[in-house]
Scaffold this motif. Structure first.
Motif, PDB file in Angstrom:
ATOM      1  N   GLU A 184       0.841  -1.187   0.000  1.00 39.07           N
ATOM      2  CA  GLU A 184       0.000   0.000   0.000  1.00 39.07           C
ATOM      3  C   GLU A 184       0.880   1.243   0.000  1.00 39.07           C
ATOM      4  O   GLU A 184       2.006   1.234   0.495  1.00 39.07           O
ATOM      5  CB  GLU A 184      -0.929  -0.005   1.211  1.00 39.07           C
ATOM      6  CG  GLU A 184      -0.251   0.281   2.551  1.00 39.07           C
ATOM      7  CD  GLU A 184      -0.775   1.544   3.221  1.00 39.07           C
ATOM      8  OE1 GLU A 184      -0.608   2.631   2.629  1.00 39.07           O
ATOM      9  OE2 GLU A 184      -1.314   1.452   4.325  1.00 39.07           O
ATOM     10  N   ALA A 185       0.370   2.323  -0.565  1.00 42.51           N
ATOM     11  CA  ALA A 185       1.002   3.642  -0.481  1.00 42.51           C
ATOM     12  C   ALA A 185      -0.121   4.652  -0.632  1.00 42.51           C
ATOM     13  O   ALA A 185      -0.536   4.969  -1.738  1.00 42.51           O
ATOM     14  CB  ALA A 185       2.068   3.815  -1.555  1.00 42.51           C
ATOM     15  N   SER A 186      -0.622   5.112   0.497  1.00 42.21           N
ATOM     16  CA  SER A 186      -1.872   5.861   0.503  1.00 42.21           C
ATOM     17  C   SER A 186      -1.685   7.368   0.339  1.00 42.21           C
ATOM     18  O   SER A 186      -2.661   8.080   0.145  1.00 42.21           O
ATOM     19  CB  SER A 186      -2.632   5.601   1.806  1.00 42.21           C
ATOM     20  OG  SER A 186      -2.964   4.236   1.921  1.00 42.21           O
ATOM     21  N   TRP A 187      -0.435   7.831   0.422  1.00 36.88           N
ATOM     22  CA  TRP A 187      -0.194   9.268   0.309  1.00 36.88           C
ATOM     23  C   TRP A 187       1.255   9.525  -0.062  1.00 36.88           C
ATOM     24  O   TRP A 187       2.087   8.612  -0.082  1.00 36.88           O
ATOM     25  CB  TRP A 187      -0.565   9.987   1.606  1.00 36.88           C
ATOM     26  CG  TRP A 187      -0.010   9.365   2.885  1.00 36.88           C
ATOM     27  CD1 TRP A 187       1.245   8.837   3.089  1.00 36.88           C
ATOM     28  CD2 TRP A 187      -0.705   9.219   4.123  1.00 36.88           C
ATOM     29  NE1 TRP A 187       1.387   8.384   4.371  1.00 36.88           N
ATOM     30  CE2 TRP A 187       0.194   8.607   5.050  1.00 36.88           C
ATOM     31  CE3 TRP A 187      -1.984   9.552   4.569  1.00 36.88           C
ATOM     32  CZ2 TRP A 187      -0.141   8.320   6.362  1.00 36.88           C
ATOM     33  CZ3 TRP A 187      -2.322   9.265   5.889  1.00 36.88           C
ATOM     34  CH2 TRP A 187      -1.425   8.656   6.770  1.00 36.88           C
ATOM     35  N   ARG A 202       7.307   6.945  -0.859  1.00 36.38           N
ATOM     36  CA  ARG A 202       8.728   6.834  -0.528  1.00 36.38           C
ATOM     37  C   ARG A 202       8.983   5.695   0.455  1.00 36.38           C
ATOM     38  O   ARG A 202       9.936   4.924   0.291  1.00 36.38           O
ATOM     39  CB  ARG A 202       9.248   8.154   0.055  1.00 36.38           C
ATOM     40  CG  ARG A 202      10.766   8.176   0.232  1.00 36.38           C
ATOM     41  CD  ARG A 202      11.238   9.528   0.693  1.00 36.38           C
ATOM     42  NE  ARG A 202      11.254   9.612   2.150  1.00 36.38           N
ATOM     43  CZ  ARG A 202      11.599  10.708   2.835  1.00 36.38           C
ATOM     44  NH1 ARG A 202      11.898  11.820   2.174  1.00 36.38           N
ATOM     45  NH2 ARG A 202      11.612  10.712   4.150  1.00 36.38           N
ATOM     46  N   GLN A 203       8.127   5.584   1.465  1.00 32.93           N
ATOM     47  CA  GLN A 203       8.306   4.514   2.457  1.00 32.93           C
ATOM     48  C   GLN A 203       8.117   3.133   1.832  1.00 32.93           C
ATOM     49  O   GLN A 203       8.818   2.185   2.201  1.00 32.93           O
ATOM     50  CB  GLN A 203       7.344   4.722   3.619  1.00 32.93           C
ATOM     51  CG  GLN A 203       7.724   5.903   4.500  1.00 32.93           C
ATOM     52  CD  GLN A 203       6.627   6.314   5.469  1.00 32.93           C
ATOM     53  OE1 GLN A 203       5.433   6.129   5.195  1.00 32.93           O
ATOM     54  NE2 GLN A 203       7.013   6.871   6.605  1.00 32.93           N
ATOM     55  N   ALA A 204       7.183   3.013   0.891  1.00 32.56           N
ATOM     56  CA  ALA A 204       7.009   1.734   0.196  1.00 32.56           C
ATOM     57  C   ALA A 204       8.258   1.386  -0.598  1.00 32.56           C
ATOM     58  O   ALA A 204       8.719   0.234  -0.602  1.00 32.56           O
ATOM     59  CB  ALA A 204       5.786   1.790  -0.714  1.00 32.56           C
ATOM     60  N   GLU A 228       0.479   9.143  -9.793  1.00 26.67           N
ATOM     61  CA  GLU A 228       1.770   9.397 -10.420  1.00 26.67           C
ATOM     62  C   GLU A 228       2.785   9.913  -9.401  1.00 26.67           C
ATOM     63  O   GLU A 228       3.975   9.525  -9.446  1.00 26.67           O
ATOM     64  CB  GLU A 228       1.608  10.409 -11.550  1.00 26.67           C
ATOM     65  CG  GLU A 228       0.815   9.907 -12.745  1.00 26.67           C
ATOM     66  CD  GLU A 228      -0.685   9.784 -12.467  1.00 26.67           C
ATOM     67  OE1 GLU A 228      -1.177  10.440 -11.515  1.00 26.67           O
ATOM     68  OE2 GLU A 228      -1.364   9.021 -13.188  1.00 26.67           O
ATOM     69  N   ALA A 229       2.345  10.756  -8.473  1.00 30.63           N
ATOM     70  CA  ALA A 229       3.261  11.276  -7.454  1.00 30.63           C
ATOM     71  C   ALA A 229       3.714  10.164  -6.511  1.00 30.63           C
ATOM     72  O   ALA A 229       4.880  10.109  -6.108  1.00 30.63           O
ATOM     73  CB  ALA A 229       2.589  12.403  -6.674  1.00 30.63           C
ATOM     74  N   VAL A 230       2.792   9.276  -6.146  1.00 33.82           N
ATOM     75  CA  VAL A 230       3.145   8.144  -5.282  1.00 33.82           C
ATOM     76  C   VAL A 230       4.146   7.240  -5.989  1.00 33.82           C
ATOM     77  O   VAL A 230       5.149   6.807  -5.396  1.00 33.82           O
ATOM     78  CB  VAL A 230       1.868   7.365  -4.882  1.00 33.82           C
ATOM     79  CG1 VAL A 230       2.228   6.002  -4.302  1.00 33.82           C
ATOM     80  CG2 VAL A 230       1.054   8.168  -3.874  1.00 33.82           C
ATOM     81  N   LEU A 231       3.908   6.929  -7.258  1.00 35.31           N
ATOM     82  CA  LEU A 231       4.819   6.079  -8.007  1.00 35.31           C
ATOM     83  C   LEU A 231       6.202   6.716  -8.134  1.00 35.31           C
ATOM     84  O   LEU A 231       7.229   6.041  -7.972  1.00 35.31           O
ATOM     85  CB  LEU A 231       4.251   5.804  -9.398  1.00 35.31           C
ATOM     86  CG  LEU A 231       5.131   4.960 -10.326  1.00 35.31           C
ATOM     87  CD1 LEU A 231       5.377   3.573  -9.737  1.00 35.31           C
ATOM     88  CD2 LEU A 231       4.505   4.859 -11.708  1.00 35.31           C
ATOM     89  N   LYS A 232       6.251   7.999  -8.398  1.00 31.28           N
ATOM     90  CA  LYS A 232       7.533   8.696  -8.531  1.00 31.28           C
ATOM     91  C   LYS A 232       8.331   8.600  -7.236  1.00 31.28           C
ATOM     92  O   LYS A 232       9.546   8.377  -7.259  1.00 31.28           O
ATOM     93  CB  LYS A 232       7.294  10.147  -8.916  1.00 31.28           C
ATOM     94  CG  LYS A 232       8.569  10.924  -9.208  1.00 31.28           C
ATOM     95  CD  LYS A 232       8.252  12.333  -9.679  1.00 31.28           C
ATOM     96  CE  LYS A 232       9.535  13.111  -9.972  1.00 31.28           C
ATOM     97  NZ  LYS A 232       9.234  14.484 -10.459  1.00 31.28           N
ATOM     98  N   GLU A 233       7.651   8.768  -6.095  1.00 36.88           N
ATOM     99  CA  GLU A 233       8.327   8.631  -4.810  1.00 36.88           C
ATOM    100  C   GLU A 233       8.899   7.230  -4.634  1.00 36.88           C
ATOM    101  O   GLU A 233      10.049   7.053  -4.205  1.00 36.88           O
ATOM    102  CB  GLU A 233       7.356   8.913  -3.666  1.00 36.88           C
ATOM    103  CG  GLU A 233       7.113  10.367  -3.383  1.00 36.88           C
ATOM    104  CD  GLU A 233       6.419  10.568  -2.034  1.00 36.88           C
ATOM    105  OE1 GLU A 233       6.210  11.736  -1.668  1.00 36.88           O
ATOM    106  OE2 GLU A 233       6.092   9.562  -1.350  1.00 36.88           O
ATOM    107  N   ALA A 234       8.080   6.222  -4.931  1.00 34.39           N
ATOM    108  CA  ALA A 234       8.527   4.837  -4.758  1.00 34.39           C
ATOM    109  C   ALA A 234       9.729   4.547  -5.645  1.00 34.39           C
ATOM    110  O   ALA A 234      10.708   3.917  -5.212  1.00 34.39           O
ATOM    111  CB  ALA A 234       7.385   3.882  -5.070  1.00 34.39           C
ATOM    112  N   GLN A 235       9.689   5.006  -6.880  1.00 30.60           N
ATOM    113  CA  GLN A 235      10.790   4.751  -7.816  1.00 30.60           C
ATOM    114  C   GLN A 235      12.066   5.469  -7.404  1.00 30.60           C
ATOM    115  O   GLN A 235      13.166   4.999  -7.697  1.00 30.60           O
ATOM    116  CB  GLN A 235      10.375   5.175  -9.224  1.00 30.60           C
ATOM    117  CG  GLN A 235       9.313   4.279  -9.835  1.00 30.60           C
ATOM    118  CD  GLN A 235       8.780   4.799 -11.158  1.00 30.60           C
ATOM    119  OE1 GLN A 235       8.711   6.012 -11.374  1.00 30.60           O
ATOM    120  NE2 GLN A 235       8.395   3.888 -12.046  1.00 30.60           N
TER     121      GLN A 235
END
Length: 257
Positions: A184-187, A202-204, A228-235
């Motif tokens: 999960e990545a809710s924010w 980012r945490q994910a 898209e912002a959540v994905l960018k953080e994860a990447q």
């Protein structure tokens, strides 16, 4: 092991999008994981109504389990109902939770027993269970209610599922070395986020990097959060394969991923 996404909208169903619901399939066995708002409808688009062999619920917030009430109606009152009860692996209060959610008054609740349709098996922290060909290892995670993350293994491959959780040691344990991390990545990341509730993108990504996961799949993004912002953080935190899951998506777990 094949993962099919029935729904991945976080916290509530989105426009034309179901909340949390997944299928894991191996060796002819279908394991449903979560059953939130809109998932029963999506399940029927993907598979015959009574084709699931077992159900696992990480916790009892509505976006992860509310369609169990409708599943009860289908398995109880269908003209040709299944002959066997459905095994449900869930937090200890699942039975009383579903009875209270289904019955509108005390008299009906007193006479209602979901046990004629479901066989409830309470989860316990660290107590692995064998469900068909799958080994499911639950771990208590950081969330306001009793909630679990899972490490699910079959045929030498493994998938970790965070459920809903803030950062915690249990997530490190279930995700270590997995082929796929379904997180999960809710924010997006911000210092004012409520602790012990959800992960940021980012945490994910950081979790996947520490785990050495083969692949990161992001889920449970609410309709009000930028996917898209959540994905960018994860990447930015994880340099392995990383993507947002989509409703109806199919993902091989293991060498074919």
């Amino acid at each position: 092991m094949l993962l099919t996404v029935l729904g991945c909208s976080g916290s509530i169903p989105g426009p034309g999008a179901a909340a949390s619901g997944y299928l894991l399939e191996a060796g002819g066995f279908t394991l449903a994981l979560e059953f939130g708002n809109g998932v029963l409808s999506r399940f029927q688009e993907e598979r015959p109504l009574f084709s699931m062999d077992a159900l696992v619920l990480s916790h009892l917030h509505p976006d992860h389990c509310i369609d169990v009430s409708s599943l009860y109606v289908a398995r109880k009152y269908h003209p040709s109902p299944p002959s066997e009860v459905l095994p449900v692996f869930a937090p200890a209060e699942a039975h009383s939770r579903f009875v209270a959610g289904y019955a509108p008054d005390a008299a009906e609740r007193a006479s209602l027993d979901f046990g004629d349709v479901f066989a409830f098996h309470p989860l316990a922290d660290g107590a692995a269970v064998r469900i068909g060909p799958f080994t499911v290892e639950p771990a208590l995670v950081a969330h306001p209610c009793e909630a679990y993350g899972f490490r699910i293994s079959c045929g030498g491959v493994s998938l970790a599922y965070t459920g809903d959780s803030g950062p915690c040691e249990a997530l490190e344990t279930v995700s270590a070395g997995v082929d796929v991390l379904l997180s999960e990545a809710s924010w997006t990341h911000a210092p004012e986020r409520q602790p012990d509730l959800h992960l940021s993108g980012r945490q994910a990504g950081e979790l996947a990097a520490r785990a050495g996961a083969g692949r990161l799949l992001i889920t449970h993004v609410p309709p009000w959060t930028s996917r898209e912002a959540v994905l960018k953080e994860a990447q930015s935190a994880f340099d392995g394969p990383c993507e947002l899951v989509v409703e109806g998506g199919r993902y091989e777990v293991g060498e074919q991923a």
